[in-house]
Design a protein around this motif. Structure first.
Motif, PDB file in Angstrom:
ATOM      1  N   ASP A  92       4.859  15.509  -3.475  1.00 47.19           N
ATOM      2  CA  ASP A  92       5.782  15.627  -4.593  1.00 47.19           C
ATOM      3  C   ASP A  92       7.144  15.285  -3.578  1.00 47.19           C
ATOM      4  OD1 ASP A  92       4.227  16.078  -6.597  1.00 47.19           O
ATOM      5  OD2 ASP A  92       4.408  18.121  -6.615  1.00 47.19           O
ATOM      6  N   ALA A  93       7.866  14.375  -4.307  1.00 52.15           N
ATOM      7  CA  ALA A  93       8.958  14.272  -3.698  1.00 52.15           C
ATOM      8  C   ALA A  93      10.373  14.102  -4.626  1.00 52.15           C
ATOM      9  CB  ALA A  93       8.853  12.996  -2.641  1.00 52.15           C
ATOM     10  N   ASP A  94      11.625  14.223  -4.149  1.00 55.98           N
ATOM     11  CA  ASP A  94      12.793  13.880  -4.886  1.00 55.98           C
ATOM     12  C   ASP A  94      13.117  12.520  -4.859  1.00 55.98           C
ATOM     13  OD1 ASP A  94      13.055  16.540  -5.728  1.00 55.98           O
ATOM     14  OD2 ASP A  94      14.220  16.997  -3.790  1.00 55.98           O
ATOM     15  N   LEU A  95      12.856  11.778  -3.576  1.00 55.84           N
ATOM     16  CA  LEU A  95      13.171  10.417  -3.289  1.00 55.84           C
ATOM     17  C   LEU A  95      11.853   9.788  -2.587  1.00 55.84           C
ATOM     18  CD1 LEU A  95      15.228   8.077  -3.298  1.00 55.84           C
ATOM     19  CD2 LEU A  95      16.023   9.078  -1.070  1.00 55.84           C
ATOM     20  N   VAL A  96      11.515   8.696  -2.843  1.00 60.33           N
ATOM     21  CA  VAL A  96      10.766   7.877  -1.939  1.00 60.33           C
ATOM     22  C   VAL A  96      11.305   6.683  -1.545  1.00 60.33           C
ATOM     23  CG1 VAL A  96       8.486   6.736  -2.041  1.00 60.33           C
ATOM     24  CG2 VAL A  96       8.611   8.864  -3.471  1.00 60.33           C
ATOM     25  N   VAL A  97      11.350   6.527  -0.426  1.00 61.31           N
ATOM     26  CA  VAL A  97      11.650   5.132   0.345  1.00 61.31           C
ATOM     27  C   VAL A  97      10.414   4.518   1.052  1.00 61.31           C
ATOM     28  CG1 VAL A  97      13.261   4.196   2.096  1.00 61.31           C
ATOM     29  CG2 VAL A  97      14.085   6.381   0.814  1.00 61.31           C
ATOM     30  N   GLY A  98      10.240   3.374   0.557  1.00 64.46           N
ATOM     31  CA  GLY A  98       9.032   2.682   1.315  1.00 64.46           C
ATOM     32  C   GLY A  98       9.642   1.776   2.421  1.00 64.46           C
ATOM     33  N   ALA A  99       9.228   1.989   3.566  1.00 63.36           N
ATOM     34  CA  ALA A  99       9.701   1.090   4.770  1.00 63.36           C
ATOM     35  C   ALA A  99       8.294   0.454   5.079  1.00 63.36           C
ATOM     36  CB  ALA A  99      10.465   1.851   5.834  1.00 63.36           C
ATOM     37  N   ASP A 100       7.673  -0.249   4.357  1.00 56.59           N
ATOM     38  CA  ASP A 100       6.316  -0.870   4.572  1.00 56.59           C
ATOM     39  C   ASP A 100       6.283  -2.318   4.645  1.00 56.59           C
ATOM     40  OD1 ASP A 100       6.705  -0.659   1.878  1.00 56.59           O
ATOM     41  OD2 ASP A 100       4.641  -0.219   1.544  1.00 56.59           O
ATOM     42  N   GLY A 101       7.381  -2.869   4.963  1.00 58.80           N
ATOM     43  CA  GLY A 101       7.301  -4.376   5.365  1.00 58.80           C
ATOM     44  C   GLY A 101       7.583  -5.306   4.078  1.00 58.80           C
ATOM     45  N   LEU A 102       7.592  -6.552   4.395  1.00 60.28           N
ATOM     46  CA  LEU A 102       7.519  -7.749   3.680  1.00 60.28           C
ATOM     47  C   LEU A 102       6.752  -7.748   2.285  1.00 60.28           C
ATOM     48  CD1 LEU A 102       8.981 -10.491   3.117  1.00 60.28           C
ATOM     49  CD2 LEU A 102       7.257 -11.470   4.535  1.00 60.28           C
ATOM     50  N   HIS A 103       5.533  -7.370   2.493  1.00 64.68           N
ATOM     51  CA  HIS A 103       4.506  -7.417   1.422  1.00 64.68           C
ATOM     52  C   HIS A 103       4.385  -5.757   0.926  1.00 64.68           C
ATOM     53  CE1 HIS A 103       3.650 -11.590   1.947  1.00 64.68           C
ATOM     54  NE2 HIS A 103       3.563 -11.262   3.228  1.00 64.68           N
ATOM     55  N   SER A 104       5.522  -5.356   0.642  1.00 65.00           N
ATOM     56  CA  SER A 104       5.561  -3.800   0.350  1.00 65.00           C
ATOM     57  C   SER A 104       4.626  -3.175  -0.596  1.00 65.00           C
ATOM     58  CB  SER A 104       7.056  -3.519   0.113  1.00 65.00           C
ATOM     59  OG  SER A 104       7.191  -2.066  -0.227  1.00 65.00           O
ATOM     60  N   GLN A 105       3.807  -2.150  -0.495  1.00 68.40           N
ATOM     61  CA  GLN A 105       2.794  -1.667  -1.355  1.00 68.40           C
ATOM     62  C   GLN A 105       3.789  -0.978  -2.243  1.00 68.40           C
ATOM     63  OE1 GLN A 105      -0.004  -2.225  -2.456  1.00 68.40           O
ATOM     64  NE2 GLN A 105      -0.613  -0.039  -3.321  1.00 68.40           N
ATOM     65  N   VAL A 106       4.699  -0.110  -1.723  1.00 68.61           N
ATOM     66  CA  VAL A 106       5.500   0.698  -2.329  1.00 68.61           C
ATOM     67  C   VAL A 106       6.310  -0.031  -3.277  1.00 68.61           C
ATOM     68  CG1 VAL A 106       7.589   2.458  -2.166  1.00 68.61           C
ATOM     69  CG2 VAL A 106       5.961   2.517  -0.615  1.00 68.61           C
ATOM     70  N   ARG A 107       6.895  -1.196  -3.188  1.00 73.43           N
ATOM     71  CA  ARG A 107       7.804  -1.929  -3.902  1.00 73.43           C
ATOM     72  C   ARG A 107       6.826  -2.445  -5.106  1.00 73.43           C
ATOM     73  NH1 ARG A 107       9.526  -6.460  -0.939  1.00 73.43           N
ATOM     74  NH2 ARG A 107      10.595  -4.953   0.339  1.00 73.43           N
ATOM     75  N   ARG A 108       5.439  -2.901  -4.800  1.00 72.69           N
ATOM     76  CA  ARG A 108       4.799  -3.450  -5.766  1.00 72.69           C
ATOM     77  C   ARG A 108       4.289  -2.574  -6.839  1.00 72.69           C
ATOM     78  NH1 ARG A 108       2.522  -6.636  -2.413  1.00 72.69           N
ATOM     79  NH2 ARG A 108       0.795  -4.801  -1.627  1.00 72.69           N
ATOM     80  N   LEU A 109       3.974  -1.108  -6.362  1.00 76.13           N
ATOM     81  CA  LEU A 109       3.397  -0.127  -7.342  1.00 76.13           C
ATOM     82  C   LEU A 109       4.007  -0.017  -8.587  1.00 76.13           C
ATOM     83  CD1 LEU A 109       1.863   2.401  -4.806  1.00 76.13           C
ATOM     84  CD2 LEU A 109       0.651   1.207  -6.485  1.00 76.13           C
ATOM     85  N   PRO A 110       5.365   0.547  -8.558  1.00 76.89           N
ATOM     86  CA  PRO A 110       5.936   0.794  -9.821  1.00 76.89           C
ATOM     87  C   PRO A 110       6.177  -0.412 -10.799  1.00 76.89           C
ATOM     88  CG  PRO A 110       7.112   1.571  -7.905  1.00 76.89           C
ATOM     89  CD  PRO A 110       6.357   0.712  -7.618  1.00 76.89           C
ATOM     90  N   LEU A 111       5.919  -1.493 -10.084  1.00 78.14           N
ATOM     91  CA  LEU A 111       6.279  -2.874 -11.044  1.00 78.14           C
ATOM     92  C   LEU A 111       5.228  -3.553 -11.496  1.00 78.14           C
ATOM     93  CD1 LEU A 111       9.580  -3.737  -9.266  1.00 78.14           C
ATOM     94  CD2 LEU A 111       9.338  -2.525 -11.353  1.00 78.14           C
ATOM     95  N   ARG A 112       4.121  -3.010 -11.410  1.00 78.59           N
ATOM     96  CA  ARG A 112       2.666  -3.830 -11.737  1.00 78.59           C
ATOM     97  C   ARG A 112       2.760  -4.459 -13.019  1.00 78.59           C
ATOM     98  NH1 ARG A 112      -1.230   0.689  -9.698  1.00 78.59           N
ATOM     99  NH2 ARG A 112      -0.244   1.575 -11.285  1.00 78.59           N
ATOM    100  N   PRO A 113       2.651  -5.758 -12.991  1.00 77.39           N
ATOM    101  CA  PRO A 113       2.461  -6.256 -14.558  1.00 77.39           C
ATOM    102  C   PRO A 113       1.642  -5.531 -15.668  1.00 77.39           C
ATOM    103  CG  PRO A 113       2.488  -7.818 -12.777  1.00 77.39           C
ATOM    104  CD  PRO A 113       1.953  -6.538 -12.129  1.00 77.39           C
ATOM    105  N   GLY A 114       2.110  -5.398 -16.621  1.00 75.69           N
ATOM    106  CA  GLY A 114       1.478  -4.750 -17.717  1.00 75.69           C
ATOM    107  C   GLY A 114       1.193  -3.141 -17.721  1.00 75.69           C
TER     108      GLY A 114
END
Length: 127
Positions: A92-114
């Motif tokens: 559990d976190a107050d803030l999540v910062v993804g530093a996982d590179g160009l093809h970021s899983q963190v960036r992609r997860l919250p914005l999954r189409p549909g």
């Protein structure tokens, strides 16, 4: 963060990028002087490992850093973000910062189409 001086000390000022053959013959180049000049004194090239080392040295001890695992899910309930890790742990976190590179899983997860997550609906128009 007060790290500009250390980044400058470890980095270098790139003026041109070149593509060359195995024998050293120039095939093409990109003049980066315009970019550098536009940024003024704030432009420096630095190795990723040096950048990470400088930034990590400034992270307070109270910040939990997780390395060697992958984010599998994010759930925002408005008060916290529950992070499911591929290794099976949940954090559990107050803030999540993804530093996982160009093809970021963190960036992609919250914005999954549909399936926009709760925070995406709150912060991104049209979600």
């Amino acid at each position: 963060m007060g790290v500009a001086g250390e980044l400058e000390r470890r980095g270098f000022h790139l003026r041109e990028l070149r593509t060359v053959t195995a024998t050293g013959r120039k095939m093409g180049s990109l003049d980066v002087a315009g970019v550098a000049d536009g940024a003024g004194e704030r432009y420096v090239s630095i190795a990723r490992s040096d950048l990470a080392e400088v930034l990590l040295a400034e992270v307070p001890d109270r910040v939990e850093l997780i390395r060697g695992d992958t984010v599998a899910s994010l759930e925002d309930d408005g008060d916290r973000v529950r992070v499911g890790l591929a290794g099976g742990a949940t954090v559990d976190a107050d803030l999540v910062v993804g530093a996982d590179g160009l093809h970021s899983q963190v960036r992609r997860l919250p914005l999954r189409p549909g399936r926009p997550e709760a925070w995406a609906r709150r912060w991104i128009p049209g979600c």
